[in-house]
Design a protein around this motif. Structure first.
Motif, mmCIF file in Angstrom:
data_model
loop_
_atom_site.group_PDB
_atom_site.id
_atom_site.type_symbol
_atom_site.label_atom_id
_atom_site.label_comp_id
_atom_site.label_asym_id
_atom_site.label_seq_id
_atom_site.Cartn_x
_atom_site.Cartn_y
_atom_site.Cartn_z
ATOM 1 N N GLU A 60 0.839 -1.215 0.000
ATOM 2 C CA GLU A 60 0.000 0.000 0.000
ATOM 3 C C GLU A 60 0.869 1.259 0.000
ATOM 4 O O GLU A 60 0.577 2.220 -0.714
ATOM 5 N N ARG A 67 0.890 4.154 -2.904
ATOM 6 C CA ARG A 67 0.667 5.584 -2.625
ATOM 7 C C ARG A 67 1.846 6.433 -3.117
ATOM 8 O O ARG A 67 1.671 7.507 -3.665
ATOM 9 N N GLU A 84 -5.985 10.563 -3.811
ATOM 10 C CA GLU A 84 -6.827 9.445 -3.374
ATOM 11 C C GLU A 84 -8.283 9.874 -3.203
ATOM 12 O O GLU A 84 -8.567 10.994 -2.768
ATOM 13 N N ARG A 112 -11.954 8.204 -1.495
ATOM 14 C CA ARG A 112 -12.550 7.087 -0.742
ATOM 15 C C ARG A 112 -14.054 7.207 -0.846
ATOM 16 O O ARG A 112 -14.626 8.181 -0.372
ATOM 17 N N THR A 113 -14.656 6.244 -1.477
ATOM 18 C CA THR A 113 -16.113 6.282 -1.657
ATOM 19 C C THR A 113 -16.728 5.205 -0.757
ATOM 20 O O THR A 113 -16.030 4.311 -0.281
ATOM 21 N N ILE A 165 -18.697 1.882 0.647
ATOM 22 C CA ILE A 165 -18.598 0.481 0.248
ATOM 23 C C ILE A 165 -19.863 0.053 -0.490
ATOM 24 O O ILE A 165 -19.838 -0.867 -1.281
ATOM 25 N N GLY A 190 -14.432 -0.436 -8.520
ATOM 26 C CA GLY A 190 -14.288 0.922 -8.008
ATOM 27 C C GLY A 190 -14.620 2.057 -8.967
ATOM 28 O O GLY A 190 -14.814 3.191 -8.534
ATOM 29 N N THR A 229 -16.407 5.890 -8.184
ATOM 30 C CA THR A 229 -15.495 7.020 -8.376
ATOM 31 C C THR A 229 -16.121 8.027 -9.339
ATOM 32 O O THR A 229 -16.093 9.243 -9.103
ATOM 33 N N TYR A 270 -7.909 4.896 -5.925
ATOM 34 C CA TYR A 270 -8.592 4.344 -4.753
ATOM 35 C C TYR A 270 -7.958 3.014 -4.391
ATOM 36 O O TYR A 270 -7.229 2.408 -5.185
ATOM 37 N N GLY A 311 -9.087 -0.512 -1.834
ATOM 38 C CA GLY A 311 -10.019 -1.029 -0.834
ATOM 39 C C GLY A 311 -10.702 -2.303 -1.265
ATOM 40 O O GLY A 311 -10.442 -2.842 -2.345
ATOM 41 N N HIS A 323 -9.380 -7.231 -2.729
ATOM 42 C CA HIS A 323 -8.982 -5.820 -2.687
ATOM 43 C C HIS A 323 -8.407 -5.386 -4.024
ATOM 44 O O HIS A 323 -7.728 -6.165 -4.685
#
Ligand code: AMP
Length: 417
Positions: free
Chosen positions: A24, A28, A38, A40-41, A43, A82, A86, A106, A108, A125
């Motif tokens: 990770e 990044r 980044e 983050r939306t 789940i 994702g 997004t 993203y 996750g 993931h």
């Protein structure tokens, strides 16, 4: 009663989680270098978002989604990928109005009710990257380079980059007709899965894994040979850019992402270190999707990469175990007052970023030394009544066995990290 994790889901335990953190961190770092931010939306999202974006006829939407009706009778779905969320967030928050080109990534968990097997889970993931607002082929290649840079930085060299063009609304309909004609000639001999696809989604028949299907469609026309001038030029430019960055690639005319909104570039990265599920990452251009989801016409391109598969490849190519996880110092204590002293000292050293461990279980000195050994601590120090009185203790280098008398106030500087 004994509880068990759900089929197709996995605990990531200490010992393994450190490799995840390293991966990770690398992702990044690479994304920062390419100037992506980044996002983050949630789940879960409205079911219709996925149906509309991924497509009703895809395997994901037709049979793999975790969909449920909540207490207010709304149909919700755990995100199976994702991109949809997004783009929903991009449109809803008017991100396109803030910058002409929006670069997002993203990371996750994703959820698909697939048949679990090696490299295929129900909660898995992904990390994914999307660039919205430009139709430049440079961005297509940037996507590929991002994924490859992440893999290379992690020490993975065994991969194949496959690229193709799936055309656009100008050239695809005429090609589809040609393909349909060719497929109808062999339809009755195709696998049941491919037979069903002939009329619904003929392009997907070309990427069937079934050997007989592959043989039967060997001479079928390919999209890459029927591109309109614009798509053809775009595809050539992608190839030139890949060559100019010395990125090895293969053209795979059978690679399709299968969805109608995909346009022009499609790509996949596969690793020979994986078994039958060998895809590490896949992506493509989707110049029509933002509009399809209710936003202003905005060209876009993105990819998603499986993290479990990445971890599997890493386990094969053998990553060195991160030694920076072991304690630098284990403070062994003998009584209540030394435990109190150790707790304060450990807190102070930890606040300076040093990994220090103490005993919380009231174990004997011998058992604590064993624990220090088990945890591969670099140093240990035994603190008892005498040490506290004299303010001096013997610091032991656990590797060499060497001991040196140190002033307790100078413990930190005595640790050679
Ligand atoms: P997709 O969104 O289907 O294009 O998948 C992108 C990547 O996610 C694949 O190349 C795989 O590495 C990974 N992936 C997809 N489905 C699964 C799954 N069920 N379990 C584990 N990894 C997956």
């Amino acid at each position: 009663m004994k509880f068990k994790s759900i089929k197709g889901t996995k605990d990531i335990l200490p010992g393994e989680v450190e490799s995840w953190q390293r991966v990770e961190d690398t992702i990044r770092r690479v994304l920062r270098a390419f100037n992506y931010r980044e996002i983050r939306t949630p789940i879960f999202e409205q079911t219709s978002l996925f149906a509309r974006s991924i497509g009703e006829l895809t395997d994901i939407v037709s049979k793999e989604m975790y969909t449920f009706i909540d207490r207010s009778e709304e149909s919700l779905t755990l995100r199976p990928e994702g991109t949809a969320a997004t783009l929903r967030a991009f449109i809803q928050n008017n991100l396109g109005e803030q910058t002409p080109l929006t670069k997002l990534y993203y990371m996750g968990p994703m959820f698909r009710q697939e048949r679990p097997q090696a490299g295929r889970l129900r909660q898995f993931h992904q990390f994914g990257v999307e660039a919205l607002g430009s139709s430049s082929p440079q961005l297509d290649v940037e996507m590929m380079l991002i994924a490859l840079t992440v893999y290379r930085e992690l020490g993975i060299q065994q991969f194949v980059l496959k690229v193709n063009s799936v055309g656009c609304q100008q050239c695809r309909p005429a090609y589809k007709k040609k393909l349909l004609h060719a497929l109808q000639n062999v339809q009755s001999q195709l696998s049941p899965e491919s037979q069903a696809r002939v009329n619904q989604n003929p392009l997907r028949v070309l990427d069937s894994k079934d050997e007989k299907d592959q043989e039967l469609t060997r001479t079928a026309p390919l999209m890459k040979d029927h591109l309109c001038p614009e798509c053809s030029e775009h595809f050539l430019e992608v190839q030139k850019l890949l060559q100019s960055t010395e990125t090895p690639f293969e053209i795979d005319g059978r690679l399709v992402r299968g969805l109608d909104y995909y346009t022009k570039t499609a790509f996949e990265i596969a690793s020979s270190a994986l078994g039958s599920q060998d895809a590490l990452a896949g992506g493509g251009r989707y110049d029509l999707l933002v509009e399809e989801l209710g936003g202003k016409p905005t060209p876009g391109i993105g990819f998603a990469a499986g993290m479990e598969r990445l971890m599997m490849v890493l386990a094969k190519v053998g990553t060195p175990s991160p030694s920076d996880l072991n304690p630098i110092l284990y403070i062994v204590t003998t009584d209540e007052s030394s435990r109190r002293w150790a707790f304060t000292k450990a807190s102070s050293l930890r606040s300076k970023g040093l990994r220090v461990e103490i005993d919380y279980l009231g174990r004997s000195v011998k058992a604590q030394m064993r624990e220090a050994n088990r945890q591969e601590a670099q140093y240990s120090v035994v603190i008892g009544e005498t040490e506290l009185q004299t303010q001096h203790a013997k610091l032991k280098n656990m590797k060499t066995g060497e001991e040196s008398l140190v002033n307790l106030d100078e413990l930190q500087s005595a640790l050679r990290v």
